[in-house]
Design an enzyme around this catalytic site. Structure first.
Site, PDB file in Angstrom:
ATOM      1  N   ASP A  63      14.992  35.372 -28.912  1.00 44.97           N
ATOM      2  CA  ASP A  63      16.388  35.759 -28.741  1.00 44.97           C
ATOM      3  C   ASP A  63      17.156  35.725 -30.053  1.00 44.97           C
ATOM      4  O   ASP A  63      18.085  36.509 -30.263  1.00 44.97           O
ATOM      5  CB  ASP A  63      17.055  34.852 -27.704  1.00 44.97           C
ATOM      6  N   GLY A  64      16.767  34.814 -30.954  1.00 37.46           N
ATOM      7  CA  GLY A  64      17.426  34.769 -32.255  1.00 37.46           C
ATOM      8  C   GLY A  64      17.244  36.060 -33.027  1.00 37.46           C
ATOM      9  O   GLY A  64      18.180  36.551 -33.666  1.00 37.46           O
ATOM     10  N   ARG A  68      20.271  38.688 -34.192  1.00 33.99           N
ATOM     11  CA  ARG A  68      20.407  39.168 -35.570  1.00 33.99           C
ATOM     12  C   ARG A  68      20.392  40.681 -35.616  1.00 33.99           C
ATOM     13  O   ARG A  68      21.201  41.321 -36.285  1.00 33.99           O
ATOM     14  CB  ARG A  68      19.236  38.634 -36.408  1.00 33.99           C
ATOM     15  N   ASN A 137      26.417  36.654 -28.602  1.00 37.58           N
ATOM     16  CA  ASN A 137      26.407  35.478 -27.728  1.00 37.58           C
ATOM     17  C   ASN A 137      27.751  34.753 -27.709  1.00 37.58           C
ATOM     18  O   ASN A 137      28.425  34.711 -26.693  1.00 37.58           O
ATOM     19  CB  ASN A 137      25.324  34.493 -28.177  1.00 37.58           C
ATOM     20  N   ASP A 138      28.097  34.162 -28.854  1.00 37.31           N
ATOM     21  CA  ASP A 138      29.274  33.296 -28.840  1.00 37.31           C
ATOM     22  C   ASP A 138      29.803  33.012 -30.237  1.00 37.31           C
ATOM     23  O   ASP A 138      29.116  33.175 -31.247  1.00 37.31           O
ATOM     24  CB  ASP A 138      28.961  31.961 -28.137  1.00 37.31           C
ATOM     25  N   ARG A 148      33.031  12.740 -34.884  1.00 37.92           N
ATOM     26  CA  ARG A 148      34.440  12.437 -34.661  1.00 37.92           C
ATOM     27  C   ARG A 148      35.081  13.644 -33.989  1.00 37.92           C
ATOM     28  O   ARG A 148      34.807  14.787 -34.373  1.00 37.92           O
ATOM     29  CB  ARG A 148      35.125  12.122 -35.985  1.00 37.92           C
ATOM     30  N   ASP A 167      34.338  17.683 -29.023  1.00 40.19           N
ATOM     31  CA  ASP A 167      33.369  18.060 -30.056  1.00 40.19           C
ATOM     32  C   ASP A 167      33.510  19.507 -30.490  1.00 40.19           C
ATOM     33  O   ASP A 167      33.033  19.885 -31.565  1.00 40.19           O
ATOM     34  CB  ASP A 167      31.934  17.844 -29.547  1.00 40.19           C
TER      35      ASP A 167
END
Length: 305
Positions: A63-64, A68, A137-138, A148, A167
């Site tokens: 999927d990567g 791309r 995707n996002d 933090r 986060d």
């Protein structure tokens, strides 16, 4: 019927098994008189001119690799065919074991094109645009290496909605709803929708529910001035920028869409998804009776009828 005369092949540069497949696909195309080029190590700037002169791009990897390739192919309106050489292969269409048969189907015109929306992300610092990208995707705004919480003021269609404290924040397409957004509890959206999904990551004393926005919505996220830790922005899993206090990130539907060559039935999505989410559940054809199973909660005991 669409005729493919110029075909590009983009192989995943970090998967050794993709290069031999790429060369074999190129040879098969060239034997049919189709011009084919291959790149086994590539970046967007070098691949873009080649893609713009192509009728089809075949991406080999997981999927990567598809994500791309999508960001390169979408601006040129070039369709993609994915050969799965990865793990899940949500976006790919063809197995590496039967690519020859699948390629014959594509060349014969026995396919359909699935269009999927993309996001346009723009980053502004002191009202100056200093970065932009498209995502299939996002877009994720999150804390850096230090554990933090960060504060993200979020506006929808120009109006303040909430300030997330946690986060990070995922802004996803329907395609991305089955990726990181799903892992943190977001809903699954079918790929034909054009809605934007907003999902907080580990929210603390702030809005903790995902939101599905109306088609055409715009999301603006501002790094709260009280955020004292590192904030980073990633697009489809790739680091795009480190954000500073008061930076503005604007996300809306992109003018570009990704076009996927599909060989399966048009209702493939749910079965494909559930086969991956529930690999131990046997598939059934419609109308088939559910097989009887032993009641695992009451194991058999001697003398029980």
């Amino acid at each position: 019927m669409q005729s493919f005369q110029h075909v590009g092949i983009l192989a995943h540069p970090l998967r050794s098994g993709t290069a031999p497949i790429a060369q074999a696909v190129a040879q098969a195309l060239q034997a049919k008189g189709i011009e084919a080029w291959v790149r086994t190590a590539w970046d967007a700037s070098r691949a873009q001119p080649l893609v713009e002169g192509s009728d089809l791009v075949i991406a080999i990897g997981g999927d990567g690799a598809m994500l791309r390739a999508a960001r390169v192919c979408a601006p040129a309106n070039v369709p993609m065919l994915g050969i799965n050489a990865g793990h899940l292969g949500f976006l790919t269409e063809v197995s590496p074991d039967d690519w020859e048969e699948s390629l014959e189907m594509v060349l014969a015109g026995d396919f359909w094109i699935e269009q999927r929306m993309m996001l346009r992300c723009e980053i502004r610092r002191a009202e100056v645009l200093f970065g932009h990208s498209d995502a299939l995707n996002d877009v994720v705004i999150s804390r850096g290496a230090i554990a933090r919480s960060i504060r993200l003021d979020t506006h929808i269609d120009g109006g303040w909605a909430t300030t997330y404290h946690g986060d990070g924040l995922i802004v996803a397409t329907p395609t991305g709803s089955t990726a990181y957004a799903l892992a943190v509890g977001g809903p699954i959206l079918p790929p034909e929708l054009r809605n934007i999904l907003v999902v907080p990551v580990a929210p603390h004393l702030s809005m903790d529910r995902p939101m599905v926005l109306a088609q055409g919505a715009t999301v603006q996220v501002v790094v709260d001035p009280h955020t004292a830790t590192e904030v980073v922005l990633t697009v489809d899993g790739e680091l795009i920028a480190s954000l500073e206090s008061s930076d503005h990130v604007t996300i809306r539907a992109s003018d570009h869409v990704s076009r996927f060559v599909r060989l399966r039935d048009r209702n493939y999505f749910y079965r494909s998804l559930l086969d991956r989410l529930e690999p131990r559940v046997p598939g059934r054809v419609p109308g088939e009776a559910i097989p009887k199973q032993a009641d695992a909660s009451f194991p058999p005991r001697a003398g029980r009828l």
